[in-house]
Enzyme design. Structure first.
Site, PDB file in Angstrom:
ATOM      1  N   LYS A  13     -14.116   2.251  -2.559  1.00 12.31           N
ATOM      2  CA  LYS A  13     -14.904   2.672  -1.394  1.00 12.31           C
ATOM      3  C   LYS A  13     -16.119   3.464  -1.839  1.00 12.31           C
ATOM      4  CE  LYS A  13     -11.264   3.273   2.061  1.00 12.31           C
ATOM      5  NZ  LYS A  13     -10.528   4.273   2.824  1.00 12.31           N
TER       6      LYS A  13
ATOM      7  N   HIS B 224       8.193 -26.536   0.669  1.00 11.52           N
ATOM      8  CA  HIS B 224       7.453 -27.602  -0.019  1.00 11.52           C
ATOM      9  C   HIS B 224       6.282 -27.030  -0.802  1.00 11.52           C
ATOM     10  CE1 HIS B 224       9.758 -30.658   2.234  1.00 11.52           C
ATOM     11  NE2 HIS B 224       9.833 -29.663   3.099  1.00 11.52           N
TER      12      HIS B 224
ATOM     13  N   GLU C  64       0.833  -1.210   0.000  1.00 10.37           N
ATOM     14  CA  GLU C  64       0.000   0.000   0.000  1.00 10.37           C
ATOM     15  C   GLU C  64       0.866   1.259   0.000  1.00 10.37           C
ATOM     16  OE1 GLU C  64      -2.912   0.273   3.249  1.00 10.37           O
ATOM     17  OE2 GLU C  64      -4.504   0.436   1.768  1.00 10.37           O
TER      18      GLU C  64
HETATM   19  O1  PA5 Z   1      -2.749   1.899   6.017  1.00 10.42           O
HETATM   20  C1  PA5 Z   1      -3.836   2.411   5.912  1.00 10.42           C
HETATM   21  O2  PA5 Z   1      -4.016   3.636   6.012  1.00 10.42           O
HETATM   22  C2  PA5 Z   1      -5.081   1.559   5.705  1.00 10.42           C
HETATM   23  O3  PA5 Z   1      -4.751   0.223   5.513  1.00 10.42           O
HETATM   24  C3  PA5 Z   1      -5.988   1.683   6.907  1.00 10.42           C
HETATM   25  O4  PA5 Z   1      -5.343   1.203   8.046  1.00 10.42           O
HETATM   26  C4  PA5 Z   1      -7.300   0.934   6.688  1.00 10.42           C
HETATM   27  O5  PA5 Z   1      -7.905   1.359   5.521  1.00 10.42           O
HETATM   28  C5  PA5 Z   1      -8.234   1.167   7.863  1.00 10.42           C
HETATM   29  O6  PA5 Z   1      -8.414   2.535   8.052  1.00 10.42           O
HETATM   30  P1  PA5 Z   1      -8.968   3.124   9.383  1.00 10.42           P
HETATM   31  O7  PA5 Z   1      -7.987   2.870  10.457  1.00 10.42           O
HETATM   32  O8  PA5 Z   1      -9.152   4.580   9.121  1.00 10.42           O
HETATM   33  O9  PA5 Z   1     -10.272   2.445   9.670  1.00 10.42           O
END
Ligand code: PA5
Length: 464
Positions: free
Chosen positions: A434, A320, A291
């Site tokens: 989203k 394996h 990410e």
């Molecule tokens: O790294 C990130 O920002 C995302 O993976 C968030 O952790 C995830 O989308 C969850 O977001 P939030 O903590 O706002 O619910």
């Protein structure tokens, strides 16, 4: 913690593949520019996670909170997703004995059991709520933004379950939110109902937040040494201040992985711990690397579609399963092993009369020894086949070493952002999905989005 990186270099491989040693010199010469960029962005507040090695007050407050409520509950239920869940899973996996929830009270030293729900799969949630006693649970709802659909949906389901079992007033005492200091729906709900709420520091993004109350509160509740975690993190930050690339393991990891990708086409970055207790850490790393570095545009706004593909593997199990591919498949991977010098517990392989010699050689060795020998053998075999690999060696699994390892990867990700020229702290690519979900679920203000349900994004071609 040590990073063994020799087997990234051509002269330690088959002579044909890997990074030619002069290229390491190139990286060393370019590193001051990378370090300067990271430092300047830190001054601007972008790299807030660097501060997490110095948070004595927060740690003390979390410890007080955990000790205060600790006696009252025998189950902690964590609700969150992505960066709000993966780190906590990694901590519990690494630092609590295996099968924690199956141990009796004494074996758990009277610390609570823990369940981390990170999805909205109805089967998992319904099963968890059947298993857990609502009278004895503390529910920790974690969302930095406070508005994540999955987490809020989980919360509404769990809240109704608590209300029904305990009544709304008592239910409030079974809740703790971890969210932004002032913004977002969770903070608003906490304020309105007087629900205990801890803060996620403003400058720390979700996937960099395991060493904030996001991970530290559940960790403290189940008896993990959070001071140790933070002091390990501090050690990693200190090492990451080194101006020489070779003395700065996190920066070196980032530089070598970037070079392997950009110069040699090794775009798949595998993390393969040789410890069941680091399996979840590999899953956490996959999110962090993916990410943070997978981006459409670079810092200047040019379209680059860049980013390595991280992959988790587990030694020796995946010898394996995946190692065949690592050995003989395309030269598009870097494998990083994690090895523990000492296993928390070791088991001697017992002797037995009359064994055939293909079995007898195992007698008297230990399982930990076998695991570590297999790791070194796999690393050496990959090197022989010209496959770049490195090894992170940890003295053992302790709160300090895990804190250092976590911070090491966060620092490496920050450095890698600078090498790739991208912003490692945003995730614009997940926004469209989203918005389409909001539209399909009827959230006001999103009706115009082409939603899968209205047909806009639905696949027209179906094979059955
Ligand atoms: O790294 C990130 O920002 C995302 O993976 C968030 O952790 C995830 O989308 C969850 O977001 P939030 O903590 O706002 O619910």
């Amino acid at each position: 913690m040590k990073l063994l990186y020799g087997r990234m270099l051509a002269d330690k491989l088959d002579g044909e593949h890997g990074l030619p040693r002069p290229r390491l010199q190139d990286l060393m010469q370019r590193f001051p520019g990378v370090l300067a960029e990271v430092r300047s962005r830190r001054r601007e507040g972008e790299y807030g996670f660097y501060e997490l090695g110095e948070q004595a007050e927060t740690v003390a407050a979390i410890r007080r909170f955990a000790e205060g409520v600790g006696q009252a509950y025998d189950h902690v239920l964590v609700l969150g997703i992505g960066g709000s869940a993966l780190g906590t899973k990694a901590l519990v996996n690494a630092l609590r004995p295996p099968a924690w929830n199956e141990l009796d009270d004494e074996a758990r030293e009277f610390y609570p059991r823990i369940t981390i729900l990170e999805n909205v799969d109805p089967t998992s949630i319904a099963a968890a709520l059947r298993r857990i006693d609502p009278r004895r649970v503390l529910v920790n709802v974690i969302s930095k933004s406070g508005g994540t659909a999955e987490t809020l949906a989980q919360y509404l389901v769990v809240r109704a379950w608590l209300d029904q079992a305990l009544g709304p007033d008592a239910a409030v005492r079974h809740l703790a939110f971890t969210t932004d200091r002032s913004k977002g729906p969770l903070r608003e709900l906490a304020n309105r109902e007087g629900i205990a709420a801890l803060e996620v520091p403003a400058g720390v993004g979700g996937r960099f937040s395991v060493l904030t109350p996001v991970g530290l509160l559940p960790a403290a509740l189940v008896g993990i040494d959070i001071d140790g975690l933070v002091s390990g993190a501090r050690r990693a930050v200190q090492k990451a201040e080194h101006e020489s690339l070779l003395a700065n393991p996190a920066a070196l990891y980032a530089a070598l992985h970037w070079a392997a990708d950009a110069w040699l086409g090794a775009k798949i970055h595998v993390l393969m711990p040789y410890s069941d207790r680091l399996r979840e850490l590999a899953a956490w790393y996959v999110q962090l690397w993916a990410e943070s570095l997978g981006k459409r545009t670079d810092r200047r706004g040019s379209v680059v579609h860049t980013g390595p593909t991280p992959q988790g593997a587990l030694g020796a199990t995946d010898q394996h399963s995946q190692v065949q591919l690592f050995m003989e498949g395309p030269y598009d991977k870097v494998v990083t092993f994690v090895r523990l010098e000492h296993h928390t517990e070791d088991v001697v392989i017992p002797s037995r009369e009359g064994l055939p010699e293909e079995v007898a050689y195992l007698q008297g060795h230990t399982l930990g020894e076998l695991l570590n020998v297999e790791q070194e053998a796999t690393s050496a075999a990959l090197a022989k086949m010209g496959r770049m690999n490195g090894t992170l060696v940890l003295p053992g699994l302790s709160a300090e070493s895990v804190g250092e390892l976590i911070m090491f990867f966060q620092l490496a990700t920050g450095f890698a952002g600078a090498w790739y020229g991208v912003n490692p702290f945003d995730q614009p690519g997940v926004e469209l999905g989203k918005r389409l979900t909001f539209a399909a679920m009827g959230r006001p203000g999103f009706a115009k989005e082409a939603s899968p349900r209205s047909g806009g994004g639905a696949p027209a071609d179906i094979a059955e």
